[in-house]
Scaffold this active site. Sequence first.
Site, PDB file in Angstrom:
ATOM      1  N   GLY A   1     -30.619 -56.060  -8.332  1.00 22.09           N
ATOM      2  CA  GLY A   1     -30.599 -57.520  -8.194  1.00 22.09           C
ATOM      3  C   GLY A   1     -31.786 -57.938  -7.337  1.00 22.09           C
TER       4      GLY A   1
ATOM      5  N   ALA B   1     -34.771 -59.228  -7.867  1.00 19.45           N
ATOM      6  CA  ALA B   1     -35.641 -60.390  -8.071  1.00 19.45           C
ATOM      7  C   ALA B   1     -34.993 -61.676  -7.582  1.00 19.45           C
ATOM      8  CB  ALA B   1     -35.985 -60.529  -9.558  1.00 19.45           C
TER       9      ALA B   1
ATOM     10  N   GLY C   1     -32.645 -64.367  -4.927  1.00 19.94           N
ATOM     11  CA  GLY C   1     -32.885 -65.046  -3.648  1.00 19.94           C
ATOM     12  C   GLY C   1     -32.755 -64.097  -2.477  1.00 19.94           C
TER      13      GLY C   1
ATOM     14  N   ASP D   1     -33.620 -55.194 -11.764  1.00 17.59           N
ATOM     15  CA  ASP D   1     -33.043 -56.512 -12.061  1.00 17.59           C
ATOM     16  C   ASP D   1     -32.961 -56.644 -13.572  1.00 17.59           C
ATOM     17  OD1 ASP D   1     -32.620 -59.518 -12.117  1.00 17.59           O
ATOM     18  OD2 ASP D   1     -32.903 -59.223  -9.976  1.00 17.59           O
TER      19      ASP D   1
ATOM     20  N   ASN E   1     -19.350 -62.087 -11.662  1.00 17.18           N
ATOM     21  CA  ASN E   1     -19.854 -60.980 -10.839  1.00 17.18           C
ATOM     22  C   ASN E   1     -19.044 -59.688 -10.980  1.00 17.18           C
ATOM     23  OD1 ASN E   1     -21.811 -62.700 -10.059  1.00 17.18           O
ATOM     24  ND2 ASN E   1     -21.133 -62.977  -7.949  1.00 17.18           N
TER      25      ASN E   1
ATOM     26  N   ILE F   1     -23.112 -56.282  -1.693  1.00 16.69           N
ATOM     27  CA  ILE F   1     -23.301 -57.636  -1.156  1.00 16.69           C
ATOM     28  C   ILE F   1     -22.710 -58.685  -2.102  1.00 16.69           C
ATOM     29  CG2 ILE F   1     -25.097 -59.349  -0.611  1.00 16.69           C
ATOM     30  CD1 ILE F   1     -26.902 -56.986   0.227  1.00 16.69           C
ATOM     31  N   SER F   2     -22.685 -58.406  -3.408  1.00 13.41           N
ATOM     32  CA  SER F   2     -22.269 -59.375  -4.427  1.00 13.41           C
ATOM     33  C   SER F   2     -20.863 -59.907  -4.150  1.00 13.41           C
ATOM     34  CB  SER F   2     -22.274 -58.718  -5.811  1.00 13.41           C
ATOM     35  OG  SER F   2     -23.435 -57.944  -5.988  1.00 13.41           O
TER      36      SER F   2
ATOM     37  N   ASP G   1     -21.724 -62.107   8.644  1.00 16.67           N
ATOM     38  CA  ASP G   1     -20.708 -62.744   9.495  1.00 16.67           C
ATOM     39  C   ASP G   1     -20.935 -62.370  10.965  1.00 16.67           C
ATOM     40  OD1 ASP G   1     -19.338 -63.793   7.212  1.00 16.67           O
ATOM     41  OD2 ASP G   1     -18.519 -61.797   6.869  1.00 16.67           O
TER      42      ASP G   1
ATOM     43  N   HIS H   1     -14.623 -60.984   3.788  1.00 19.40           N
ATOM     44  CA  HIS H   1     -15.795 -61.861   3.752  1.00 19.40           C
ATOM     45  C   HIS H   1     -15.535 -63.103   2.896  1.00 19.40           C
ATOM     46  CE1 HIS H   1     -19.876 -63.246   3.911  1.00 19.40           C
ATOM     47  NE2 HIS H   1     -19.946 -63.249   2.590  1.00 19.40           N
TER      48      HIS H   1
ATOM     49  N   MET I   1     -29.309 -63.480   4.683  1.00 25.57           N
ATOM     50  CA  MET I   1     -28.582 -62.350   4.102  1.00 25.57           C
ATOM     51  C   MET I   1     -29.494 -61.134   3.974  1.00 25.57           C
ATOM     52  SD  MET I   1     -25.777 -61.117   3.099  1.00 25.57           S
ATOM     53  CE  MET I   1     -26.100 -59.380   3.341  1.00 25.57           C
TER      54      MET I   1
HETATM   55  N1  LIG Z   1     -22.037 -60.414   1.357  1.00 23.67           N
HETATM   56  C1  LIG Z   1     -22.640 -61.489   1.835  1.00 23.67           C
HETATM   57  O1  LIG Z   1     -22.578 -61.771   3.044  1.00 23.67           O
HETATM   58  C2  LIG Z   1     -23.464 -62.362   0.919  1.00 23.67           C
HETATM   59  C3  LIG Z   1     -24.370 -63.280   1.480  1.00 23.67           C
HETATM   60  C4  LIG Z   1     -25.135 -64.053   0.622  1.00 23.67           C
HETATM   61  C5  LIG Z   1     -24.975 -63.932  -0.774  1.00 23.67           C
HETATM   62  N2  LIG Z   1     -24.079 -63.050  -1.257  1.00 23.67           N
HETATM   63  C6  LIG Z   1     -23.914 -62.871  -2.689  1.00 23.67           C
HETATM   64  O2  LIG Z   1     -25.035 -62.167  -3.201  1.00 23.67           O
HETATM   65  C7  LIG Z   1     -25.177 -62.441  -4.606  1.00 23.67           C
HETATM   66  C8  LIG Z   1     -26.625 -62.762  -4.964  1.00 23.67           C
HETATM   67  O3  LIG Z   1     -27.065 -63.931  -4.291  1.00 23.67           O
HETATM   68  P1  LIG Z   1     -28.574 -64.466  -4.510  1.00 23.67           P
HETATM   69  O4  LIG Z   1     -28.718 -65.678  -3.681  1.00 23.67           O
HETATM   70  O5  LIG Z   1     -29.554 -63.364  -4.336  1.00 23.67           O
HETATM   71  O6  LIG Z   1     -28.469 -64.880  -6.052  1.00 23.67           O
HETATM   72  P2  LIG Z   1     -29.694 -65.031  -7.121  1.00 23.67           P
HETATM   73  O7  LIG Z   1     -29.120 -65.668  -8.319  1.00 23.67           O
HETATM   74  O8  LIG Z   1     -30.863 -65.660  -6.446  1.00 23.67           O
HETATM   75  O9  LIG Z   1     -30.072 -63.519  -7.412  1.00 23.67           O
HETATM   76  C9  LIG Z   1     -29.210 -62.630  -8.054  1.00 23.67           C
HETATM   77  C10 LIG Z   1     -30.066 -61.657  -8.824  1.00 23.67           C
HETATM   78  O10 LIG Z   1     -29.172 -60.759  -9.466  1.00 23.67           O
HETATM   79  C11 LIG Z   1     -29.751 -60.482 -10.748  1.00 23.67           C
HETATM   80  N3  LIG Z   1     -28.745 -59.941 -11.653  1.00 23.67           N
HETATM   81  C12 LIG Z   1     -27.810 -60.593 -12.372  1.00 23.67           C
HETATM   82  N4  LIG Z   1     -27.126 -59.729 -13.120  1.00 23.67           N
HETATM   83  C13 LIG Z   1     -27.628 -58.500 -12.858  1.00 23.67           C
HETATM   84  C14 LIG Z   1     -27.352 -57.194 -13.324  1.00 23.67           C
HETATM   85  N5  LIG Z   1     -26.380 -56.964 -14.210  1.00 23.67           N
HETATM   86  N6  LIG Z   1     -28.086 -56.188 -12.833  1.00 23.67           N
HETATM   87  C15 LIG Z   1     -29.043 -56.402 -11.920  1.00 23.67           C
HETATM   88  N7  LIG Z   1     -29.358 -57.607 -11.451  1.00 23.67           N
HETATM   89  C16 LIG Z   1     -28.668 -58.644 -11.912  1.00 23.67           C
HETATM   90  C17 LIG Z   1     -30.311 -61.823 -11.212  1.00 23.67           C
HETATM   91  O11 LIG Z   1     -31.230 -61.655 -12.256  1.00 23.67           O
HETATM   92  C18 LIG Z   1     -30.926 -62.331  -9.921  1.00 23.67           C
HETATM   93  O12 LIG Z   1     -32.264 -61.915  -9.812  1.00 23.67           O
HETATM   94  C19 LIG Z   1     -24.209 -63.592  -4.893  1.00 23.67           C
HETATM   95  O13 LIG Z   1     -23.029 -63.086  -5.486  1.00 23.67           O
HETATM   96  C20 LIG Z   1     -23.896 -64.137  -3.512  1.00 23.67           C
HETATM   97  O14 LIG Z   1     -22.648 -64.800  -3.454  1.00 23.67           O
HETATM   98  C21 LIG Z   1     -23.328 -62.263  -0.448  1.00 23.67           C
HETATM   99  O1  LIG Z   2     -21.268 -68.281   1.161  1.00 22.64           O
HETATM  100  C1  LIG Z   2     -21.668 -67.666   0.168  1.00 22.64           C
HETATM  101  O2  LIG Z   2     -21.295 -67.944  -0.975  1.00 22.64           O
HETATM  102  C2  LIG Z   2     -22.683 -66.562   0.338  1.00 22.64           C
HETATM  103  C3  LIG Z   2     -22.332 -65.605   1.414  1.00 22.64           C
HETATM  104  O3  LIG Z   2     -21.091 -65.006   1.199  1.00 22.64           O
HETATM  105  C4  LIG Z   2     -22.446 -66.167   2.811  1.00 22.64           C
HETATM  106  O4  LIG Z   2     -21.562 -65.925   3.623  1.00 22.64           O
HETATM  107  O5  LIG Z   2     -23.461 -66.831   3.087  1.00 22.64           O
END
Ligand SMILES: NC(=O)c1ccc[n+]([C@@H]2O[C@H](COP(=O)([O-])OP(=O)(O)OC[C@H]3O[C@@H](n4cnc5c(N)ncnc54)[C@H](O)[C@@H]3O)[C@@H](O)[C@H]2O)c1
Ligand SMILES: O=C(O)C[C@H](O)C(=O)O
Length: 336
Positions: free
Chosen positions: A49, A51, A53, A75, A117, A140-141, A173, A200, A251
Amino acid sequence: MQPSTAERIARLSAHISPSNLQMGESSMLERANCRAKGGAPGFKVAILGAAGGIGQPLAMLMKMNPLVSVLHLYDVVRGFLGQKELEAALTGMDLVVIPAGVPRKPGMTRDDLFNINAGIVRTLCEGIAKCCPNALVNLISNPVNSTVPIAAEVFKKAGIYDPKKLLGVTMLDVVRANTFVAEVLGLDPREVDVPVVGGHAGVTILPLLSQVKPPCSFTPEETEFLTKRIQDGGTEVVQAKAGAGSATLSMAYAAVKFADLCLRGLRGDAGIVACAYVDSKVTELPFFASKVRLGRGGAEEVYQLGPLNEYERVGLEKAKQELATSIQKGVSFIKK
Ligand SMILES: NC(=O)c1ccc[n+]([C@@H]2O[C@H](COP(=O)([O-])OP(=O)(O)OC[C@H]3O[C@@H](n4cnc5c(N)ncnc54)[C@H](O)[C@@H]3O)[C@@H](O)[C@H]2O)c1
Ligand SMILES: O=C(O)C[C@H](O)C(=O)O
């Protein structure tokens, strides 16, 4: 204007190319401590993942870590990077970091991301089971409370589940808790340590303010304010971004900090402790976030919660109720 996918990939490649990477002297992790010293090999790390954010800054920060000798970025945003290359991305890895999947939009809970997801995490974990079954996994997802049980079930099905090697990342967190508590106390966040347990999402995020280091006390109003602020930190960012996603740079910072601790554990450093959402016997639930000791085998020891005050005991009951449902949802997704 948002960059196009192709621009994002190009920027990503530019960022991770070793020849383009400049490391300032003030870098968080200095070259002076690099793996070449003493001849110790570095670790191989994959980000699935990469590429996205989170993935883009995470890849760059990970590349700066001297414990990392090989960095694979995977990705699906461009055809030729898609699933047919997953095996090559995973083979031989020591650590796999997974920020793949969709983020929230305002008004959504993390659980609203489950339908998309869950399938992504299942596919990626099937790849891990096949290509690097001994790797440590940092998941993280979202919703982490369910995606970690999903990963565990995939690994069990494949016969390779090692509970110590699957870690749900709750470090953000902890980073938030340290920041907000430091603001109230007038301290530097780096001097503050707040254990955050449970899970979380919303009420499952339970900061143990009675166990803050350095020792301190809070009024009931401060406790209520800080607990809510920490629990709602992610939602605050989602609202501020107004449809453009959730926390990314913070993150990436938290993920790289957590991955670094995991790598130090893998290297055999002593006394590495961090909060993570893991297979657990701390409560009656099969998964729970608490402090764990990281070592060569992953989360080698899962610590008990320690003494809780009345406010935290009430919070723990609420957290467990919601967690039980989220865990069951993840398990059923694979078992059904
Ligand atoms: N655990 C935490 O504290 C925490 C914090 C922030 C975000 N997140 C989670 O992290 C995830 C990603 O957030 P983001 O802001 O980077 O999102 P984003 O949409 O900017 O990036 C997600 C990336 O995953 C890629 N992707 C999608 N399906 C895929 C697959 N099958 N294989 C590989 N890559 C794939 C997409 O192409 C994209 O580049 C979200 O589920 C978000 O809720 C978790
Ligand atoms: O809040 C979200 O959806 C992303 C992440 O889990 C966070 O805590 O920032």
